[in-house]
Design an enzyme around this catalytic site. Sequence first.
Site, mmCIF file in Angstrom:
data_model
loop_
_atom_site.group_PDB
_atom_site.id
_atom_site.type_symbol
_atom_site.label_atom_id
_atom_site.label_comp_id
_atom_site.label_asym_id
_atom_site.label_seq_id
_atom_site.Cartn_x
_atom_site.Cartn_y
_atom_site.Cartn_z
ATOM 1 N N SER A 47 0.854 -1.196 0.000
ATOM 2 C CA SER A 47 0.000 0.000 0.000
ATOM 3 C C SER A 47 0.888 1.243 0.000
ATOM 4 C CB SER A 47 -0.883 0.001 1.249
ATOM 5 O OG SER A 47 -0.076 0.228 2.398
ATOM 6 N N ASP A 94 -0.951 -1.675 -4.100
ATOM 7 C CA ASP A 94 -2.343 -1.768 -3.640
ATOM 8 C C ASP A 94 -2.920 -0.349 -3.499
ATOM 9 O OD1 ASP A 94 -4.605 -3.065 -2.631
ATOM 10 O OD2 ASP A 94 -3.876 -2.999 -0.558
ATOM 11 N N HIS A 95 -4.060 -0.102 -4.108
ATOM 12 C CA HIS A 95 -4.752 1.194 -3.980
ATOM 13 C C HIS A 95 -3.892 2.411 -4.346
ATOM 14 C CE1 HIS A 95 -8.408 -0.450 -2.227
ATOM 15 N NE2 HIS A 95 -7.652 -1.213 -1.453
ATOM 16 N N HIS A 111 -12.869 -2.748 4.047
ATOM 17 C CA HIS A 111 -11.554 -2.968 4.662
ATOM 18 C C HIS A 111 -11.661 -3.025 6.190
ATOM 19 C CE1 HIS A 111 -10.200 -1.177 0.720
ATOM 20 N NE2 HIS A 111 -9.516 -2.295 0.778
ATOM 21 N N GLY A 112 -10.674 -3.678 6.802
ATOM 22 C CA GLY A 112 -10.558 -3.645 8.252
ATOM 23 C C GLY A 112 -11.328 -4.761 8.951
ATOM 24 N N HIS A 136 -11.581 -7.052 -2.670
ATOM 25 C CA HIS A 136 -10.879 -6.370 -1.568
ATOM 26 C C HIS A 136 -11.655 -6.622 -0.275
ATOM 27 C CE1 HIS A 136 -7.924 -3.597 -3.589
ATOM 28 N NE2 HIS A 136 -8.509 -4.207 -4.611
ATOM 29 N N ALA A 157 -11.271 -8.817 2.112
ATOM 30 C CA ALA A 157 -11.693 -10.218 2.146
ATOM 31 C C ALA A 157 -11.225 -10.977 3.390
ATOM 32 C CB ALA A 157 -11.212 -10.924 0.879
ATOM 33 N N ASN A 178 -7.870 -10.156 -1.603
ATOM 34 C CA ASN A 178 -6.953 -9.317 -0.820
ATOM 35 C C ASN A 178 -7.095 -9.558 0.674
ATOM 36 O OD1 ASN A 178 -6.354 -8.161 -3.257
ATOM 37 N ND2 ASN A 178 -6.721 -6.060 -2.593
ATOM 38 N N ILE A 179 -5.972 -9.811 1.307
ATOM 39 C CA ILE A 179 -5.988 -10.096 2.744
ATOM 40 C C ILE A 179 -4.892 -9.326 3.463
ATOM 41 C CG2 ILE A 179 -5.701 -11.920 4.480
ATOM 42 C CD1 ILE A 179 -6.806 -13.839 2.202
HETATM 43 P P1 13P Z 1 -8.846 -6.662 4.659
HETATM 44 O O1 13P Z 1 -8.832 -5.422 5.492
HETATM 45 O O2 13P Z 1 -10.190 -7.331 4.717
HETATM 46 O O3 13P Z 1 -7.747 -7.598 4.986
HETATM 47 O O4 13P Z 1 -8.656 -6.209 3.129
HETATM 48 C C1 13P Z 1 -7.373 -5.870 2.638
HETATM 49 C C2 13P Z 1 -7.432 -5.226 1.306
HETATM 50 O O5 13P Z 1 -8.435 -5.200 0.620
HETATM 51 C C3 13P Z 1 -6.192 -4.609 0.808
HETATM 52 O O6 13P Z 1 -6.369 -3.946 -0.388
HETATM 53 O O1 G3H Z 2 -6.534 -1.721 1.755
HETATM 54 C C1 G3H Z 2 -5.849 -1.411 2.724
HETATM 55 C C2 G3H Z 2 -4.792 -2.308 3.207
HETATM 56 O O2 G3H Z 2 -5.236 -3.045 4.316
HETATM 57 C C3 G3H Z 2 -3.541 -1.533 3.507
HETATM 58 O O3 G3H Z 2 -3.685 -0.772 4.664
HETATM 59 O O4 G3H Z 2 -3.046 1.535 4.008
HETATM 60 O O5 G3H Z 2 -2.909 0.773 6.386
HETATM 61 O O6 G3H Z 2 -1.279 -0.074 4.691
HETATM 62 P P1 G3H Z 2 -2.663 0.450 4.948
HETATM 63 ZN ZN ZN Z 3 -8.228 -2.976 -0.681
#
Ligand code: 13P
Ligand code: G3H
Ligand code: ZN
Length: 309
Positions: free
Chosen positions: A50, A82-83, A180-181, A211, A213, A254-255
Amino acid sequence: MALVTTKDMFAKALNSDYAVGAFNVNNMEIIQGIVEAAQEENAPLILQVSAGARKYAKPAYLVKLVEAAMLDTGLDIALHLDHGEDFDICKKCVDDGFSSVMIDGSKHPFEENIRLTKEVVEYAHAHGVSVEAELGKLAGVEDNIKVDSRNATFTVPEEAAEFVAKTGVDSLAVAIGTSHGAYKFKGEPYLDFERLQEIHKLIPDTPLVLHGASTVLPEFVAKCNEYGGDIPGAQGVPEDMIRTAAKYGVCKVNIDTDLRLAMTAEIRKYLTEHPADFDPRKYLGPARDAIKRMVQHKIRNVLNASGKR
Ligand code: 13P
Ligand code: G3H
Ligand code: ZN
């Protein structure tokens, strides 16, 4: 053994009953735990970074750590952003040697998301890098109970088809109810599988991405809390729902949260039981093992990806 794009992995996973795990990485122990699990399971693997991870660990370290992981295990790995929120961060990751990037234009209006995604696709494809985009907004906990906001934020199948045709993106993250989360649902977990099937029907050749997941397994929340944590009311996506998604075009899952919980539970336990100890290896070692066990469980029992390398 090489850094690979997601193209071949997804082509294999697309019309199958398994999905490739994409695990978020932030440091050496997390990377080591994940790759050891993937190696033992002989599974395809995506490591994703990320913007926050990039800032925390620095791209040069992350790229070298992933190179070291490939040397050590002989695995092919996709290293994915990621993102990515704009063209600039996607370009930087392409230039740093990532093999895949996500441009997340989901917060923008449809046409702007298309424009931005197209710009990234052009640059990334010219450099042999695959691109994931996102359409629709991941749900917040409150969306779970409001059907109206579901329709306003979830991915619209016809738009997904138009988006893919106009951008040439390699894979598409869809919004069907995950978030997320650790706090994903207030009441009964709900994912819109009808919508997912409709999307998959309209764009059958496009690998879909889920995402948010993590399953947020109760025993890990309980373990975190047993050793001084305070994580009330956490709830994730049930494992059978992930298995269902893998049958409807979802190739990448995504985990992150589940890794954080597994790692933190182990560190809390160790430090609580050994208050006089201050050698980081003593708690980071068991934390790395906990990551490995979690990833092995995901690959084997949730993603059905063992032996699919
Ligand atoms: P989780 O917060 O469910 O693990 O998702 C992670 C994610 O989508 C990262 O892009
Ligand atoms: O999608 C988010 C991921 O869990 C990454 O989280 O931005 O705190 O690194 P982060
Ligand atoms: Zn995500």
